[in-house]
Design a protein around this motif. Structure first.
Motif, mmCIF file in Angstrom:
data_model
loop_
_atom_site.group_PDB
_atom_site.id
_atom_site.type_symbol
_atom_site.label_atom_id
_atom_site.label_comp_id
_atom_site.label_asym_id
_atom_site.label_seq_id
_atom_site.Cartn_x
_atom_site.Cartn_y
_atom_site.Cartn_z
ATOM 1 N N UNK A 641 -11.738 37.852 159.381
ATOM 2 C CA UNK A 641 -10.317 37.928 159.731
ATOM 3 C C UNK A 641 -9.480 37.982 158.460
ATOM 4 N N UNK A 642 -9.820 37.141 157.495
ATOM 5 C CA UNK A 642 -9.056 37.039 156.252
ATOM 6 C C UNK A 642 -9.034 38.372 155.500
ATOM 7 N N UNK A 643 -10.201 38.976 155.335
ATOM 8 C CA UNK A 643 -10.271 40.184 154.498
ATOM 9 C C UNK A 643 -10.036 41.473 155.278
ATOM 10 N N UNK A 644 -10.234 41.452 156.591
ATOM 11 C CA UNK A 644 -10.155 42.702 157.358
ATOM 12 C C UNK A 644 -8.945 42.764 158.267
ATOM 13 N N UNK A 645 -8.595 41.647 158.888
ATOM 14 C CA UNK A 645 -7.549 41.704 159.913
ATOM 15 C C UNK A 645 -6.171 41.256 159.418
ATOM 16 N N UNK A 646 -6.092 40.732 158.193
ATOM 17 C CA UNK A 646 -4.783 40.369 157.645
ATOM 18 C C UNK A 646 -4.347 41.420 156.625
ATOM 19 N N UNK A 647 -3.037 41.698 156.601
ATOM 20 C CA UNK A 647 -2.531 42.588 155.554
ATOM 21 C C UNK A 647 -2.463 41.788 154.249
ATOM 22 N N UNK A 648 -2.263 42.478 153.123
ATOM 23 C CA UNK A 648 -2.174 41.787 151.826
ATOM 24 C C UNK A 648 -1.125 40.672 151.879
ATOM 25 N N UNK A 649 -0.003 41.003 152.519
ATOM 26 C CA UNK A 649 1.097 40.039 152.574
ATOM 27 C C UNK A 649 0.723 38.820 153.423
ATOM 28 N N UNK A 674 -23.254 20.954 155.281
ATOM 29 C CA UNK A 674 -21.888 21.237 155.722
ATOM 30 C C UNK A 674 -20.999 21.514 154.520
ATOM 31 N N UNK A 675 -21.129 20.678 153.493
ATOM 32 C CA UNK A 675 -20.348 20.884 152.258
ATOM 33 C C UNK A 675 -20.604 22.281 151.711
ATOM 34 N N UNK A 676 -21.885 22.629 151.688
ATOM 35 C CA UNK A 676 -22.279 23.915 151.112
ATOM 36 C C UNK A 676 -21.680 25.086 151.911
ATOM 37 N N UNK A 677 -21.673 24.946 153.253
ATOM 38 C CA UNK A 677 -21.113 26.016 154.088
ATOM 39 C C UNK A 677 -19.618 26.193 153.817
ATOM 40 N N UNK A 678 -18.881 25.081 153.766
ATOM 41 C CA UNK A 678 -17.438 25.182 153.491
ATOM 42 C C UNK A 678 -17.199 25.742 152.095
ATOM 43 N N UNK A 679 -18.037 25.269 151.147
ATOM 44 C CA UNK A 679 -17.827 25.685 149.766
ATOM 45 C C UNK A 679 -18.042 27.194 149.599
ATOM 46 N N UNK A 680 -19.085 27.740 150.258
ATOM 47 C CA UNK A 680 -19.331 29.188 150.142
ATOM 48 C C UNK A 680 -18.126 29.975 150.632
ATOM 49 N N UNK A 681 -17.519 29.527 151.736
ATOM 50 C CA UNK A 681 -16.351 30.248 152.253
ATOM 51 C C UNK A 681 -15.159 30.064 151.314
ATOM 52 N N UNK A 682 -15.004 28.850 150.785
ATOM 53 C CA UNK A 682 -13.933 28.589 149.816
ATOM 54 C C UNK A 682 -14.058 29.562 148.637
ATOM 55 N N UNK A 684 -15.574 32.447 148.624
ATOM 56 C CA UNK A 684 -15.411 33.848 149.023
ATOM 57 C C UNK A 684 -13.967 34.228 149.310
ATOM 58 N N UNK A 685 -13.125 33.241 149.646
ATOM 59 C CA UNK A 685 -11.749 33.645 149.968
ATOM 60 C C UNK A 685 -10.712 33.064 148.998
ATOM 61 N N UNK A 686 -11.169 32.329 147.984
ATOM 62 C CA UNK A 686 -10.212 31.749 147.030
ATOM 63 C C UNK A 686 -9.386 32.853 146.365
ATOM 64 N N UNK A 687 -8.074 32.668 146.339
ATOM 65 C CA UNK A 687 -7.198 33.663 145.719
ATOM 66 C C UNK A 687 -6.173 33.010 144.799
ATOM 67 N N UNK A 688 -5.742 31.778 145.135
ATOM 68 C CA UNK A 688 -4.654 31.155 144.375
ATOM 69 C C UNK A 688 -5.132 30.747 142.979
ATOM 70 N N UNK A 689 -4.150 30.537 142.104
ATOM 71 C CA UNK A 689 -4.445 30.134 140.739
ATOM 72 C C UNK A 689 -5.187 28.789 140.739
ATOM 73 N N UNK A 690 -4.690 27.914 141.595
ATOM 74 C CA UNK A 690 -5.266 26.572 141.676
ATOM 75 C C UNK A 690 -6.742 26.609 142.100
#
Ligand SMILES: [Zn+2]
Length: 873
Positions: A641-649, A674-682, A684-690
């Motif tokens: 959803x994040x990479x395909x169904x949302x626009x850049x904005x 569980x930690x590892x599963x969340x971390x992999x997604x984090x 893969x979708x991390x974008x912010x500077x932080x």
């Protein structure tokens, strides 16, 4: 070929030709005309193995054996001298005998037929033996040759064969078709420090100088695609469990990691064997079961008799492996083991029925692993691992029937995909449900017994099963197996004046290509504030009515497909859709939670809801979801959803809250998987500077996540992600990672991927162009990863030009690559794109290439399905 060739060969015999010429010289113009015609006929020796050639050979040849010898040098580039002794009986010699050998003419050195050296006649990848050298009855053919390299997967210090579906003939001369089973005896000469594994047990090993000679026992009758060996520098471990001894060859250098996995890997094989022996009532049909773990292996596994090959990382798991990965490993081992019975013992007659061995392997694997994972909800697991993938292909323009037509074996590689691996098992479960578990099992036992060490078709199986049930299976199976597409169903609840339900109707909105309607069984779930009621339903035709006699009130929501075997787009009514989406309904049943998420994703893909709507549902559900399979499903959907169904904005607006939630979940959770599963997604979708800084600090070791060790492969993935997020530091990050990487195979992979991650577009272009050379596409999983990075959503603006180039390369990739590679390659290329331009390029290419191979076009349409569905300018 038919009967033309014998006449041609008659004319080739010069004595007869001269006599003919003298006597019939007045007919010269006619004879010349005929010769031209016959030369044209000679080109009828076509590349590959046609159905006609295969049928003719299968009827004529019997008692087939191959004795093979390969002299394997230490140097990767040196040629491999080889020899094969073939014994066979012929019923007749009316036609020349065609052996398949897909190499150049120079690879053939000497051909001896029945002790007579014969001229080498080589046309279109076939060695043609003139009938004058052959006997009706027993024949011996000896061929000295240089082994073909295409399917040898030669690395610096190891190599392995991968000959499915029709690649045995790229390695040695043979009759490369599944229904000419043969006994194989192999001898290998290898460097002294190497180990090796083959189909048969090692009977003798002798050393001379720097080399050693290994002799292996003759196999039972097997198809050519199941012949295999691996040789090279491997570690070897042997174990005996419950009276079964097995050996494992592997290359992983992290001995601690190997030790953590070893017992489990052997246990899983033994439990799979025992389960299958019990279910089929046939003892393990082949003498040994050893396995070889290969880095960079093209598939999850390959079921060679006595010599199963696996992708190393699929079996040797990280300490932080998720439950899902552990379950996937158990399934993979059970799948390959199940092939010993379904595929190896009883083999499809022709590759059009390849789905049959795959469906049974999956089907048996799902049944067999259950006892090993009592804590897993298996219905949920089946649902999640089959339906979304099956739908993704079946809804696309590239959908095809489970059983596909196949005219020539050279196209067999393009038959594989989600329709075979994911849809067919669902259909098989429907069949089992329709017949009943016991009659179905009895039918399979009879099928295995009747066709042991031989070949069978789907129709053979259906004939056996049909005897065991009053239902007409032929009609039922026709639509599911021989027609394309998936059902689309609408459910409506009819109410009376007292607001009680009177009946529920299910309407099929779409009919099959032959204008029929799918029959199936499923369950409908009615959701109330304090309870859920499930009603079984058998969907028979255009419209199915289900009378409700209990005077039930209108539910808050209806889930029309609440079972793991119902199949199709079961469209939600508006009220139910809004109720599920709001997240206000508390659903304690974990299976139903998974089914709801899958149903909602279908609504998103069918444009009934927006990406932002669904994102809200996902974040809300993720916060509460404790069940690991559902968690993984939601995380996967979040990524899409994040990479395909949302626009850049939309993406930049929602990034902070997604990152915050994932970070919170990583830290709150105490289970490493569980930690590892969340971390992999984090990651893969991390974008912010932080978030980028956080990832950098974890990668550089400045900080760590308590309770989550970061292994070497994870470090490498992190470095790759960071080089996309921090382009100006990319080369430093990758160089540092290369120094830090200890495992030589992983180091080579990272070196390969490095230019694809470069911030310099010229370097990336050059890296892409290097893929035009087949040599650089050798390790297919590396190429797929590299191309995915190249087309990462953060890089798409500079990567649309790869789309047309990739499509142009695809036919070539199919010729040189393995079964899954074309689909994986084009999926990776299109994965990051969501622009109308990208969609336009794909459509334009297909329009401009009306003769593009039909099945390959299907793969493109499957890969492009989401791109065609949704585009952001
Ligand atoms: Zn398989």
């Amino acid at each position: 070929m038919k009967q033309i060739i014998p006449i041609l060969y008659y004319l080739k015999d010069f004595k007869y030709f001269k006599m003919l010429f003298r006597k019939l010289s007045f007919l010269l113009p006619f004879i010349l005309g005929t010769l031209t015609f016959m030369n044209a006929q000679k080109t009828e020796v076509v590349a590959g193995v046609t159905w006609d050639l295969a049928s003719e050979r299968a009827q004529n040849i019997s008692g087939l054996t191959y004795q093979l010898f390969f002299d394997i040098p230490a140097e990767k580039s040196a040629s491999i001298p080889a020899k094969v002794d073939i014994s066979l009986n012929l019923k007749h010699k009316a036609q020349p005998l065609l052996l398949d050998f897909k190499v150049s003419r120079e690879n053939l050195q000497k051909v001896t037929v029945n002790k007579k050296i014969v001229p080498i006649d080589f046309v279109a990848g076939h060695l043609i033996i003139d009938p004058i050298y052959l006997n009706v009855g027993g024949n011996k053919i000896q061929i000295e040759f240089i082994a073909g390299n295409q399917s040898l997967n030669r690395n610096a210090d190891f190599l392995y064969t991968l000959l499915v579906p029709d690649r045995a003939s790229t390695l040695f001369p043979c009759f490369d078709q599944p229904n000419l089973k043969a006994r194989f005896t192999l001898s290998l000469q290898v460097p002294k420090s190497w180990d090796a594994s083959a189909n048969g047990a090692l009977t003798k090993s002798t050393s001379t100088g720097l080399k050693k000679m290994l002799h292996y026992k003759e196999t039972q009758p097997i198809s050519t695609y199941l012949f295999a060996f691996a040789a090279g520098k491997f570690h070897r471990v042997s174990q005996e469990k419950k009276g079964r001894s097995m050996s494992m060859l592997f290359r992983e250098t992290d001995s601690l990691k190997v030790a953590q996995n070893l017992d489990k890997i052997f246990d899983l094989h033994v439990t799979s064997i025992l389960w299958l022996e019990d279910y089929t009532k046939i003892p393990m049909p082949f003498e040994k079961l050893d396995f070889v773990l290969l880095p960079g292996f093209q598939y999850g596994g390959m079921e060679h008799v006595g010599n199963i090959f696996y992708k190393e990382s699929a079996l040797i798991l990280e300490e932080s492996a998720t439950d899902n990965q552990k379950l996937a490993r158990a399934r993979l081992i059970a799948h390959e083991t199940a092939h010993y019975w379904f595929g190896d013992l009883v083999t499809m007659n022709w590759f059009n029925d390849v789905w049959l061995k795959e469906v049974f392997a999956n089907f048996m694997a799902a049944k067999a692993v259950n006892p090993d994972f009592p804590e897993v909800n298996h219905e949920l697991s089946f649902l999640i691992s089959h339906h979304p993938t099956a739908y993704s292909e079946d809804r696309s323009g590239g959908s095809h029937p489970i059983q596909q037509a196949l005219e020539n074996l050279k196209d067999a590689g393009s038959l594989y995909g989600g329709i075979i691996y994911q849809k067919a098992p669902i259909v098989m479960r429907q069949l089992e449900k329709l017949m009943g578990t016991e009659p179905f099992q009895k039918g399979l036992q009879k099928y295995l017994k009747d066709f042991s060490y031989a070949n069978a078709t789907w129709d053979d199986l259906i004939s056996i099963l049909d005897e065991l049930t009053p239902i007409s299976l032929k009609e039922w199976a026709g639509i599911w197996v021989k027609e394309a597409g998936m059902p689309h169903l609408l459910t409506t609840a009819l109410m009376n004046e007292d607001s009680n339900m009177e009946e529920i109707t299910i309407q099929q909105v779409k009919s099959s290509p032959s204008n029929k309607h799918w029959q199936q069984e499923t369950e409908i779930a009615l959701f109330y504030a304090d309870t859920i009621i499930k009603i079984p339903v058998r969907i028979n035709g255009l419209k199915t009515s289900l009378p409700i006699s209990k005077g039930l009130k209108k539910p808050l929501a209806i889930l029309p497909n609440a079972s793991a075997i119902g199949y199709g787009y079961f469209q939600l009514d508006d009220l139910s859709l809004q109720t599920f989406l709001s997240g206000k309904l508390t659903v304690n049943d974990e299976f139903l939670r998974g089914a709801i998420s899958i149903a909602l994703m279908e609504e998103l893909i069918n444009r009934k809801i927006s990406g932002n709507d669904y994102l809200g549902y996902l974040l809300h559900s993720l916060k509460n979801e404790k069940e690991s399979l559902n968690r993984q499903l939601l995380l996967g959907q979040l990524n899409t959803v994040f990479w395909t169904f949302l626009s850049d904005e939309q993406r930049s607006v929602s990034t902070p809250k997604i990152e915050r939630l994932l970070w919170q979940l990583i830290n709150e959770n105490t289970f490493v998987s569980a930690k590892s599963a969340y971390f992999s997604t984090f990651r893969d979708i991390a974008l912010s500077k932080e978030a980028t800084e956080t990832l950098f600090d974890i990668w550089s070791g400045k900080t760590n996540i308590p309770g989550l060790p970061i292994s070497e492969p994870q470090q490498i993935d992190l470095a790759a992600a960071l080089s996309l997020l921090l382009p100006e530091q990319a080369s430093g990050i990758i160089d540092t990672q290369l120094i830090k990487t200890l495992n030589p195979d992983r180091k080579k992979r990272l070196q390969f991927i490095k230019p694809f991650l470069s911030p310099d577009t010229k370097k990336r272009d050059a890296a892409f162009e290097s893929l035009y050379d087949a040599e650089n596409r050798n390790v297919e999983p590396w190429v797929v990863d590299a191309v995915r990075y190249l087309n990462h959503p953060l890089r798409v603006k500079e990567s649309t030009h790869y789309i047309t180039q990739s499509l142009e390369l695809l036919e070539e990739i199919q010729k040189t690559g393995d079964i899954f590679f074309p689909r994986q390659f084009i999926t990776a290329v299109l994965s990051g794109h969501q622009s109308p331009t990208a969609a336009y390029y794909v459509k334009k290419f297909l329009q401009e290439h009306p003769d593009f191979p039909y099945r390959l076009k299907n793969k493109v349409l499957m890969a492009a399905d989401l791109l065609f569905t949704i585009q952001h300018p």
